[in-house]
Design a protein around this motif. Structure first.
Motif, short mmCIF file in Angstrom:
data_model
loop_
_atom_site.label_atom_id
_atom_site.label_comp_id
_atom_site.label_asym_id
_atom_site.label_seq_id
_atom_site.Cartn_x
_atom_site.Cartn_y
_atom_site.Cartn_z
N GLY A 294 0.92 -1.15 0.20
CA GLY A 294 0.01 0.09 0.03
C GLY A 294 0.99 1.27 0.02
N ILE A 295 0.35 2.31 -0.67
CA ILE A 295 0.88 3.59 -0.78
C ILE A 295 0.89 4.21 0.75
CG2 ILE A 295 1.21 5.83 -1.72
CD1 ILE A 295 1.75 3.49 -3.24
N HIS A 296 2.20 4.69 1.33
CA HIS A 296 1.91 5.33 2.73
C HIS A 296 2.67 6.80 2.78
CE1 HIS A 296 1.56 0.97 3.50
NE2 HIS A 296 1.20 1.43 4.66
N ARG A 297 1.70 7.81 2.67
CA ARG A 297 2.27 9.22 2.64
C ARG A 297 1.98 9.51 4.16
NH1 ARG A 297 0.23 8.81 -2.87
NH2 ARG A 297 1.68 9.51 -4.16
N VAL A 298 2.87 10.49 4.33
CA VAL A 298 2.86 11.06 5.73
C VAL A 298 1.45 11.90 6.04
CG1 VAL A 298 3.76 13.35 6.99
CG2 VAL A 298 5.27 11.63 5.83
N SER A 305 -3.31 -1.21 4.78
CA SER A 305 -2.55 -1.78 5.91
C SER A 305 -2.98 -1.22 7.09
CB SER A 305 -0.97 -1.37 5.72
OG SER A 305 -1.03 0.09 6.12
N GLY A 306 -3.86 -0.27 7.14
CA GLY A 306 -4.33 0.05 8.36
C GLY A 306 -3.45 1.16 9.27
N LEU A 307 -2.20 1.45 8.45
CA LEU A 307 -1.16 2.04 9.02
C LEU A 307 -1.00 3.72 8.52
CD1 LEU A 307 1.52 -0.83 9.22
CD2 LEU A 307 0.21 0.04 10.95
N THR A 308 -0.32 4.40 9.50
CA THR A 308 -0.21 5.72 8.98
C THR A 308 1.20 6.38 9.26
OG1 THR A 308 -2.71 6.46 9.84
CG2 THR A 308 -0.94 8.15 9.47
N LEU A 309 1.88 6.88 8.26
CA LEU A 309 3.20 7.40 8.19
C LEU A 309 3.17 8.70 8.93
CD1 LEU A 309 6.12 6.86 7.41
CD2 LEU A 309 5.60 7.82 5.12
N ARG A 310 4.14 8.63 9.75
CA ARG A 310 4.32 9.99 10.40
C ARG A 310 5.66 10.68 10.65
NH1 ARG A 310 -0.81 11.35 12.23
NH2 ARG A 310 -2.28 9.49 12.73
N PHE A 410 7.14 8.99 -0.73
CA PHE A 410 6.25 7.98 -0.18
C PHE A 410 6.84 6.50 0.03
CE2 PHE A 410 4.73 7.76 -4.52
CZ PHE A 410 4.80 6.60 -4.90
N LEU A 411 6.23 5.92 1.17
CA LEU A 411 6.75 4.65 1.52
C LEU A 411 5.74 3.48 0.53
CD1 LEU A 411 8.45 2.38 2.97
CD2 LEU A 411 6.76 2.60 4.62
N ASP A 412 6.12 2.59 -0.25
CA ASP A 412 5.71 1.53 -0.91
C ASP A 412 6.12 0.32 -0.84
OD1 ASP A 412 3.99 0.31 -2.59
OD2 ASP A 412 4.87 1.04 -4.47
N PRO A 413 5.79 -0.35 0.71
CA PRO A 413 6.56 -1.56 0.99
C PRO A 413 6.01 -2.68 0.38
CG PRO A 413 4.89 -0.90 2.62
CD PRO A 413 4.86 0.05 1.46
N ARG A 428 11.45 -5.53 2.23
CA ARG A 428 11.11 -4.67 1.10
C ARG A 428 10.75 -3.34 1.56
NH1 ARG A 428 15.01 -3.88 -2.95
NH2 ARG A 428 14.11 -2.99 -4.70
N SER A 429 11.41 -2.41 1.99
CA SER A 429 11.00 -1.05 2.18
C SER A 429 11.20 -0.13 1.00
CB SER A 429 11.44 -0.49 3.55
OG SER A 429 11.10 -1.47 4.42
N GLN A 430 10.40 0.30 0.10
CA GLN A 430 10.69 0.98 -1.07
C GLN A 430 10.41 2.47 -0.96
OE1 GLN A 430 10.33 -2.50 -4.25
NE2 GLN A 430 8.30 -1.55 -3.30
N TRP A 431 11.23 3.45 -0.83
CA TRP A 431 10.89 4.84 -0.87
C TRP A 431 10.77 5.45 -2.15
CZ3 TRP A 431 9.37 6.91 3.69
CH2 TRP A 431 9.46 5.92 4.91
#
Length: 459
Positions: A294-298, A305-310, A410-413, A428-431
Motif C-alpha cells: 500500500g502507498i503510505h504518505r505522511v 495496511s491500516g497504518l499511518t506514516l508520521r 512515499f513509502l511503498d513497502p 522490502r521497504s521502497q521509498w
C-alpha cells in the motif's frame, strides 16, 4: 612534513586539487578561534557538507555545553563522521585522517568540524590553537575537495598572497551557506558523459554487463537496464568509489515511478520481531503468504495496511539540525498508536547520501530479445535508452523531509513472510516518487532536462 599550502591564485589551487581527482571544492576563510580546540564553525545546518561528502550519521557522547540559551544540555550530540578524509601535504602526498567529523549542536543550532589528526598522529600546524595564539592575524583557508562519490581531500592554505584572497572572495557562495565558497573543477566530465549517453541512446542493446576483467557477459536480471548502461559506458560494476561516472550517479528507470532508496526500519515491531510484524499487520495472498503493501504518505492512513506514516519530533519548515536531539524519526503507526515500523533520522540520512547529490535519471525500455543468435548466446532482453534525461544537482536533508511532508516521496513497502520458509521470506521497504520528472524539483536545487541529441548537435 608540512600540510600548509600557499597557492598564488585559485587557478593554482585548482591545479593541485585536480591532480588528486577533485571535482568540486568548498573553501572557508578561518578566524582566530577556528582551531583544533574550538572546532571549525560550518553553519546552522548540515549543508553544504552533507550530502556533498560521504558521511555516516550517529550519536556521540552527552553535551556539556553551558552556553546561554542552550536547550539540550546533557543530550546526546549527533555527529556525521567522514568515511574517507585525506590531508594533502606540501609535497602532494595524501595522509588519511582518522576521525574527522561534523558535530551537530542542536541547541543553537550549529554544526562544527572536529578531529583533524591523521593516522600518523600529525595535523596541519595552522589548525592548532598554539598557531592561532602565536599568529592571531594569520590568513587561513580550509579547502575541502570532493572526489569520487564523496571522499574528502583537504588542504590548508596559510598566508596566501592578495590575489588568492581576491580570487576566493569572487567565488560564489555554496548553496545554503553563508560561510563556505564553492569551487567547481570538473569542466569536461558532464560533456563526456553526455557524449557517451548519446551514443548509447536510441539503440536496441542486448542486456549485458562487464565482468571484473572487462569482458562482456549476458545479463538477464532485474537490474538489466543499469548494468547495460554501465557496459556501454565502460564501467565495471562495483569497481571503485568514484561513483558511476566520476562521482555522477546514474539511475535508469523504465517508468515514471522511481524507487529512490530502500532503507529497512531500525525501530518498532518490524525491527524487533519481523515475523510478529507480519502476522500482526500482514494480509494473506493467494498462496497464503503474508504481505504488507500500500502507498503510505505522511499523515494519511493507508486503508490497505491500516497504518499511518508520521514524521515525529520535527516541526515542518525548520532545519533538521535543530531537532536532532529530539529523536526525530519516521514511523508507521497503527490506530492504537503502536509503532509498527520506524526509521531513525540517521537511517534516513545515511540512505539519502552523497551519491544522490548529483544524479542523472535515464529513461529505459526493456524488451524481449527475439534474435535467435543472441538468444543462443544467453541474451534474453534488449534495452533501449531514451534521448531526454534529467540532470539533478544539490539536495539536502530539508528537501528530503519536505518531499515527505508534501507527499512527493512515499513509502511503498513489499515485504513477504512465509512461515517456515525463510527462502521465500523477504524484506522490502521502497521509498518512491510517482513521477521523477516532477519530484526532482522538490528534491534538488538544480534540475535540468537535457536532450542528448540536441546537446551533441549544438542546438
Amino acid at each position: 612534513m608540512a600540510f600548509e599550502h600557499c597557492p598564488p591564485t585559485v587557478a593554482d589551487l585548482i591545479a593541485v586539487l585536480g591532480a588528486h581527482g577533485v571535482t568540486e571544492a568548498l573553501i572557508k576563510p578561518l578566524t582566530r578561534n577556528h582551531n583544533d580546540k574550538n572546532q571549525i564553525y560550518s553553519g546552522r545546518d548540515f549543508t553544504p557538507l552533507y550530502p556533498t561528502f560521504d558521511v555516516t550519521f550517529a550519536d556521540r557522547g552527552a553535551s556539556t555545553s553551558g552556553k546561554k540559551g542552550g536547550q539540550a544540555a546533557g543530550a546526546l550530540i549527533p555527529e556525521a563522521v567522514f568515511r574517507d578524509f585525506f590531508w594533502v601535504d606540501d609535497t602532494g602526498r595524501e595522509v588519511r585522517a582518522r576521525d574527522v567529523r561534523m558535530i551537530i549542536y542542536a541547541q543553537y543550532p550549529e554544526t562544527r568540524l572536529s578531529g583533524f589528526s591523521t593516522i600518523e598522529n600529525t595535523m596541519p600546524v595552522s589548525l592548532s590553537v598554539d598557531y592561532t595564539k602565536a599568529q592571531p592575524n594569520a590568513v587561513r583557508y580550509l579547502v575541502l575537495g570532493r572526489r569520487g562519490s564523496g571522499q574528502a581531500v583537504a588542504m590548508m592554505v596559510a598566508n596566501p598572497p592578495q590575489q588568492f584572497i581576491d580570487d576566493v572572495a569572487g567565488l560564489p557562495s555554496a548553496t545554503g551557506s553563508r560561510v563556505w565558497r564553492h569551487l567547481r573543477l570538473r569542466t569536461t566530465a558532464p560533456q563526456r558523459l553526455i557524449a557517451l549517453l548519446a551514443a548509447a541512446s536510441g539503440r536496441k542493446l542486448p542486456g549485458r554487463r562487464l565482468n571484473a576483467a572487462g569482458a562482456t557477459l549476458p545479463f538477464n536480471g532485474t537490474q538489466v537496464c543499469g548494468y547495460t548502461l554501465e557496459h556501454e559506458l565502460g564501467i565495471i560494476p562495483n569497481s571503485g568509489k568514484d561513483g558511476d561516472f566520476e562521482g555522477i550517479e546514474l539511475k535508469t528507470h523504465t517508468q515514471k515511478k522511481v524507487t529512490l532508496f530502500t532503507p529497512e526500519p531500525d525501530m518498532g515491531l518490524y525491527a524487533a520481531d519481523f515475523s510478529s510484524f507480519m502476522t500482526t499487520y500482514g494480509y494473506p495472498d493467494e498462496n497464503g503468504h503474508l504481505r504488507v503493501t500500500g502507498i503510505h504518505r505522511v499523515g494519511i492512513r493507508c486503508e490497505k495496511s491500516g497504518l499511518t506514516l508520521r514524521v515525529m519530533n520535527h516541526a515542518r519548515g525548520t532545519p533538521i539540525s535543530g531537532s536532532v536531539d529530539d529523536d526525530v524519526h519516521l514511523g508507521l503507526f497503527d490506530d492504537a498508536g503502536n509503532l509498527a515500523a520506524g526509521w531513525s533520522l540517521s537511517r534516513m540520512l545515511n540512505s539519502w547520501s552523497s551519491k544522490h547529490n548529483e544524479a542523472v535519471y535515464i529513461p529505459a525500455v526493456k524488451m524481449k530479445c527475439d534474435d535467435a543468435e543472441l538468444g543462443a548466446a544467453g541474451y534474453r532482453h534488449y534495452v533501449e535508452f531514451g534521448d531526454r534525461v534529467l540532470w539533478c544537482r544539490e539536495t539536502s536533508a530539508e528537501q528530503l523531509f519536505e518531499a515527505l511532508y508534501n507527499g512527493t516521496l512515499f513509502l511503498d513497502p513489499a515485504p513477504k513472510y512465509c512461515a517456515g520458509n525463510a527462502a521465500l521470506t523477504k524484506r522490502r521497504s521502497q521509498w518512491r516518487v510517482n513521477d521523477i520528472a516532477k519530484a526532482a524539483r522538490d528534491l534538488y536545487n538544480d534540475v535540468r532536462t537535457i536532450s542528448l541529441s540536441d546537446e551533441m548537435n549544438g542546438t
